[in-house]
Design a protein around this motif. Sequence first.
Motif, PDB file in Angstrom:
ATOM      1  N   LEU A   1       1.371   6.794  -6.575  1.00 52.18           N
ATOM      2  CA  LEU A   1       0.231   7.662  -6.874  1.00 52.18           C
ATOM      3  C   LEU A   1       0.613   9.133  -6.683  1.00 52.18           C
ATOM      4  CD1 LEU A   1      -2.785   7.878  -7.593  1.00 52.18           C
ATOM      5  CD2 LEU A   1      -3.299   7.698  -5.146  1.00 52.18           C
ATOM      6  N   LYS A   2       1.349   9.436  -5.607  1.00 50.22           N
ATOM      7  CA  LYS A   2       1.761  10.813  -5.359  1.00 50.22           C
ATOM      8  C   LYS A   2       2.707  11.307  -6.447  1.00 50.22           C
ATOM      9  CE  LYS A   2       1.268  10.623  -0.329  1.00 50.22           C
ATOM     10  NZ  LYS A   2       1.986  10.641   0.980  1.00 50.22           N
ATOM     11  N   ARG A   3       3.558  10.384  -6.915  1.00 46.49           N
ATOM     12  CA  ARG A   3       4.514  10.785  -7.947  1.00 46.49           C
ATOM     13  C   ARG A   3       3.915  10.738  -9.342  1.00 46.49           C
ATOM     14  NH1 ARG A   3       9.863   7.337  -5.979  1.00 46.49           N
ATOM     15  NH2 ARG A   3      10.311   8.586  -4.094  1.00 46.49           N
ATOM     16  N   GLY A   4       2.717  10.193  -9.445  1.00 48.34           N
ATOM     17  CA  GLY A   4       2.086  10.103 -10.747  1.00 48.34           C
ATOM     18  C   GLY A   4       2.722   9.059 -11.647  1.00 48.34           C
ATOM     19  N   THR A   5       3.266   8.013 -11.047  1.00 47.93           N
ATOM     20  CA  THR A   5       3.964   6.997 -11.851  1.00 47.93           C
ATOM     21  C   THR A   5       3.205   5.667 -11.893  1.00 47.93           C
ATOM     22  OG1 THR A   5       5.234   6.334  -9.890  1.00 47.93           O
ATOM     23  CG2 THR A   5       6.219   7.997 -11.334  1.00 47.93           C
TER      24      THR A   5
ATOM     25  N   ALA B   1       0.827  -1.210   0.000  1.00 46.65           N
ATOM     26  CA  ALA B   1       0.000   0.000   0.000  1.00 46.65           C
ATOM     27  C   ALA B   1       0.859   1.258   0.000  1.00 46.65           C
ATOM     28  CB  ALA B   1      -0.925  -0.015   1.220  1.00 46.65           C
ATOM     29  N   GLN B   2       1.951   1.249   0.767  1.00 42.27           N
ATOM     30  CA  GLN B   2       2.843   2.415   0.794  1.00 42.27           C
ATOM     31  C   GLN B   2       3.474   2.657  -0.577  1.00 42.27           C
ATOM     32  OE1 GLN B   2       5.611   1.726   4.088  1.00 42.27           O
ATOM     33  NE2 GLN B   2       4.725   3.528   5.095  1.00 42.27           N
ATOM     34  N   MET B   3       3.893   1.561  -1.217  1.00 47.28           N
ATOM     35  CA  MET B   3       4.525   1.697  -2.527  1.00 47.28           C
ATOM     36  C   MET B   3       3.538   2.288  -3.541  1.00 47.28           C
ATOM     37  SD  MET B   3       6.325  -1.214  -4.883  1.00 47.28           S
ATOM     38  CE  MET B   3       4.749  -1.976  -5.249  1.00 47.28           C
ATOM     39  N   ARG B   4       2.283   1.791  -3.513  1.00 41.58           N
ATOM     40  CA  ARG B   4       1.292   2.306  -4.469  1.00 41.58           C
ATOM     41  C   ARG B   4       0.941   3.752  -4.128  1.00 41.58           C
ATOM     42  NH1 ARG B   4      -2.386  -3.107  -3.954  1.00 41.58           N
ATOM     43  NH2 ARG B   4      -0.747  -4.543  -4.616  1.00 41.58           N
ATOM     44  N   SER B   5       0.879   4.069  -2.834  1.00 44.47           N
ATOM     45  CA  SER B   5       0.593   5.451  -2.434  1.00 44.47           C
ATOM     46  C   SER B   5       1.706   6.386  -2.923  1.00 44.47           C
ATOM     47  CB  SER B   5       0.450   5.529  -0.912  1.00 44.47           C
ATOM     48  OG  SER B   5       0.265   6.861  -0.493  1.00 44.47           O
TER      49      SER B   5
END
Length: 404
Positions: free
Chosen positions: A198-202, A191-195
Motif C-alpha cells: 500500500l505504501k509503495r502503491g503496488t 498484514a505487513q506485506m499488504r501495508s
Amino acid sequence: MNSQDPSKLLIVDDLPENLRALDALIRGEDRAVYQAASGEDALALMLEHDFALAILDVQMPGMDGFELAEVMRSTSRTRNIPIVFVSAAGRELNYAFKGYETGAVDFLYKPLDSDAVRSKVNVFVTLDQQRRQMQRQMAALEHSRQEQETLLRELHQTQEELQRSLRMRDEFMSLVAHELRTPLNTLFLEAQMRSLQLKRGTLATIGPEQFEAMIRRDERQIKSMIRLIDDMLDVSRMRSGQLSIRPGQVQLMDLLERVVSDLSLQAAATGCRLSLLPHPPVQGCWDEFRIEQVVVNLLTNALRYGGGQPVEVSVQYAQDLVSIHVRDEGKGISPNDLERIFEPYERGARNGEPKGLGLGLYISRQLALSHGGELRVTSRPGEGSTFTLVLPTCEQTVPTATMS
C-alpha cells in the motif's frame, strides 16, 4: 480397666462348696470368676476365654491339678496363664516343689488365709489390667501410626497432583502461546506485506487469484485460532457443568457426507483418500453441531496421524444404536496410550510434531457421554486405529461429566 471389661479368673475344684467359697472370696467389680469342676471343664473354658489367673486344686479325680498344669504349659493358647495351686495335703508331701516345677507362680495350703488370697489375686488382676491397658495403648499408637502414614501418603499424593497441575498449567500456557503464535505470525506477515504494498502503491499488481489465495490463508488462520478458543471454552463449560446440548432430529448420513466433503481437500493435500461407505439413511435425536464437532475431531486426527494412508468412515445401526467408525491405517497407538489420549491436554505424537492443545478427544468423549453414548478406540502399533462413536438414536441426553 472398667466394669465392662473385667479381668477373668478361673477356679478349678471338684468340690462345689470349695468353688463357692473361693468365688465369694475373690469376686469383685473389676473381675469375672469362672468355675470348673474338673480339668476337662477347665480346658474347655480356656479355649473360650483369656484368663488373668487360674487357681487349681491339686487333688481332683481324673485329671489332677498337676496334670492340668502340664497340659496348659504344652499349648500356646494357655501357656502364659499364671497358675496358683491350692491343696489340703500336708506340707510333708512336698507338693509345693512339684507345683513350682510345673510352672506355678504360687502354692497355697488349706485352710486358706483370706487376706493372703485376696492380696495375691489383686496383684494378678492389677497386672492383667495393666497388660491390657498397655495393649490398648499400643493398639492406639499403631492405629495413630497407620493414620499418620495414610495422611502422609495422601499429602504426598496431593503434592504430586499439585505439581502435576502446575506442570500442566505451565505446559498448557506454553501450548496456547505456541498454537496461537503460528496463525498470528502468518496474519501479521500478511498484514505487513499488504501495508508495504500500500505504501509503495503496488496493490494493483496483486491479481484476483493471488488476492483470493491470501484471503483463504487469512480465513484458515482465523478459523484455527477460533477453534483453539472454542476448545478452551468447551472445557471450561464442561468443568462447570454449563455445556448446553440442544437435541433435534438429525439425518446422520447427510451430516457425514457434508463433513467428508468439507475435509476432502484437506485429505487430498496430505495424499490421503477419505471415503464414506454407503449406508441407508439413519435418523437420530442429537445436537447436530456437537455431533459434527466430534466427527470433525476424529477425521482431523485420522488425517493428521494416518501417514497419508486411506481413511474410511463407516456406519452400523442396530437396536436403536448407531456406531460411526473412523478408521485410519497409520502407525497406531501403543496399549499404554489408549486411555491417556482421552485425558485433557494429552497429545499423541504418532506422526511427527504434535499439534493442538490435546483437547479434541477429551471434548469428543464428553460430548458422546452427554448424548448417552460413548467414544472408544481400538488400535495396534503398526496396524492403524479405529475410533468408534456410539450413539442412541432416541434422545438420551445426560449431564456432561466434569473434568477432574
